[in-house]
Scaffold this motif. Structure first.
Motif, PDB file in Angstrom:
ATOM      1  N   THR A   1      -8.514  -2.690  -6.075  1.00  0.00           N
ATOM      2  CA  THR A   1      -7.648  -3.148  -4.984  1.00  0.00           C
ATOM      3  C   THR A   1      -8.177  -4.467  -4.407  1.00  0.00           C
ATOM      4  O   THR A   1      -7.409  -5.418  -4.186  1.00  0.00           O
ATOM      5  CB  THR A   1      -7.569  -2.070  -3.878  1.00  0.00           C
TER       6      THR A   1
ATOM      7  N   GLY B   1      -2.801   1.424  -4.703  1.00  0.00           N
ATOM      8  CA  GLY B   1      -3.683   0.280  -4.473  1.00  0.00           C
ATOM      9  C   GLY B   1      -3.996  -0.385  -5.798  1.00  0.00           C
ATOM     10  O   GLY B   1      -4.970  -1.127  -5.907  1.00  0.00           O
TER      11      GLY B   1
ATOM     12  N   GLY C   1       0.820  -1.208   0.000  1.00  0.00           N
ATOM     13  CA  GLY C   1       0.000   0.000   0.000  1.00  0.00           C
ATOM     14  C   GLY C   1       0.853   1.256   0.000  1.00  0.00           C
ATOM     15  O   GLY C   1       0.557   2.219  -0.678  1.00  0.00           O
TER      16      GLY C   1
ATOM     17  N   SER D   1      -4.212  -5.117   2.130  1.00  0.00           N
ATOM     18  CA  SER D   1      -4.114  -3.771   1.585  1.00  0.00           C
ATOM     19  C   SER D   1      -3.766  -2.873   2.768  1.00  0.00           C
ATOM     20  O   SER D   1      -4.537  -2.756   3.714  1.00  0.00           O
ATOM     21  CB  SER D   1      -5.443  -3.336   0.958  1.00  0.00           C
TER      22      SER D   1
ATOM     23  N   VAL E   1      -0.144  -4.104  -6.337  1.00  0.00           N
ATOM     24  CA  VAL E   1      -0.458  -5.045  -5.246  1.00  0.00           C
ATOM     25  C   VAL E   1       0.023  -6.452  -5.601  1.00  0.00           C
ATOM     26  O   VAL E   1       0.648  -7.140  -4.784  1.00  0.00           O
ATOM     27  CB  VAL E   1      -1.976  -5.029  -4.943  1.00  0.00           C
TER      28      VAL E   1
END
Ligand code: NDP
Length: 331
Positions: free
Chosen positions: A151, A113, A100, A139, A118
């Motif tokens: 996300t 995100g 994050g 996250s 990620v």
């Protein structure tokens, strides 16, 4: 000599709590590697802390992509210790990481995100730690500039791939927590856990998040229950050498206001009357609410860890103690 964990580690010294409406138990106290496990820290000290924690029933270690400094070094060190000491115990451990915040250079290295960031970050974390999967992938923060669907979709993808057995979020508001859980549910992925800050000096989750989590069946692991060391006796008589405040990074000397120090002194007296250190009472206090699954502490050495883990010896509070604590921490 190869590490032999204490055979008595599951003999009742550490309580385990069910994480929300899941099948997973977490230790009442978990250990985080945000600070004290990086490339600039003494490797063998971190290793001794991890061994001692495991010997005392701490089965959950929490990391993130950028823990260090430098970024990534806590995961690298953890990977070395994993291979050397814990390889035979992988299935006794819940290991988490997160993405994050800032991590690598360029538009895809965070803070972000995005699906791009990620997923790449999780793959990097697995490589650094030498793991096939993490137990929980988070996250780490809300990214207002990325659709929540993207996300949460990335977390669901990692879950489907088996790279994360469970997923979580950190520091999301109650509203965004509810929205995140709903999106994950469309992917048939439960929101296992939320990781917010929570301590005697920082009570924001009492304003709705805890109720939301109970409603969703999502567990709660409270980070910085010692307020980064402020809720210990270390600052009562000045600033000791090596304390986090002296590093000037995350805990600023400005936090040690007269107001906070007065609160901390009163709290230390209440703890003493309970026959506990202030650190122990601060940990027991976040655990007094059954919606809090685990207290996520840090430790700079084995002595601190031992002191904090002894919190489990006295977790109960009398009503008068709770009201004295309320009075001491009221605005
Ligand atoms: P704590 O509030 O437990 O603070 C730990 C610090 O307090 C230690 O490094 C040490 O500081 C001091 N300390 C600990 N135990 C004792 C003791 N018994 N007596 C005296 N001093 C003590 O937690 P952290 O702030 O370290 O955070 C814990 C974990 O939470 C992190 O490792 C990370 O996993 C997670 N976290 C997650 C965040 C997120 O955004 N999701 C953000 C922050 C943390 P000193 O060096 O001064 O001695």
């Amino acid at each position: 000599i190869p590490y032999q964990p204490d055979p008595a580690r599951y003999d009742g010294q550490m309580p385990y709590h069910r994480c929300g409406r899941s099948g997973l138990d977490l230790p009442a106290i978990s250990l985080g590697l945000w600070q004290n496990f990086g490339g600039t820290d003494v490797f063998e000290t971190g290793r001794a802390i991890l061994r001692r924690a495991f010997d005392r029933g701490v089965t959950h270690f929490d990391l993130a992509n950028n823990y260090g400094p430098p970024f990534g070094s806590a995961e690298e060190n953890f990977g070395r210790i994993m291979a050397a000491d814990f390889a035979a115990h992988r299935d006794e451990l819940v290991i988490s990481s997160k993405a994050g915040w800032d991590m690598w250079p360029g538009p895809y290295g965070g803070p972000s995100g995005s699906r791009k960031y990620v997923i790449a970050s999780c793959d990097q974390s697995l490589k650094r730690m030498g793991l096939d999967y993490v137990d929980i992938f988070y996250s780490h923060r809300v990214d207002e500039s990325t659709p929540l669907e993207e996300t949460m979709g990335a977390l669901a993808h990692l879950h489907a791939q088996g790279k994360a057995l469970y997923v979580g979020i950190s520091s999301y508001s109650p509203e965004l927590t509810r929205a995140a859980a709903a999106i994950l549910a469309e992917h048939k992925v439960p929101l296992l856990i939320h990781q917010p800050s929570y301590s005697l000096l920082n009570r924001w989750i009492e304003g709705g998040l805890l109720d939301t989590l109970a409603d969703l069946g999502t567990g709660c692991i409270a980070f910085s229950p010692l307020a980064q060391g402020m809720l210990t006796d270390k600052y009562l008589t000045g600033v000791p050498e090596g304390a986090r405040v002296t590093k000037g990074r995350s805990l600023k000397e400005g936090f040690l206001t007269d107001e906070n120090m007065a609160r901390i002194r009163t709290l230390a007296d209440i703890a003493a009357a309970r026959g506990q250190s202030l650190a122990q009472m601060a940990i027991a206090w976040v655990l007094r609410d059954s919606r809090v699954t685990s207290a996520l502490i840090g430790a700079r050495n084995v002595e601190q860890l031992d002191n904090s883990l002894d919190a489990v010896k006295r977790l109960d509070f009398a009503e008068e103690e709770l009201s004295a604590i309320e009075a001491a921490t009221a605005e």
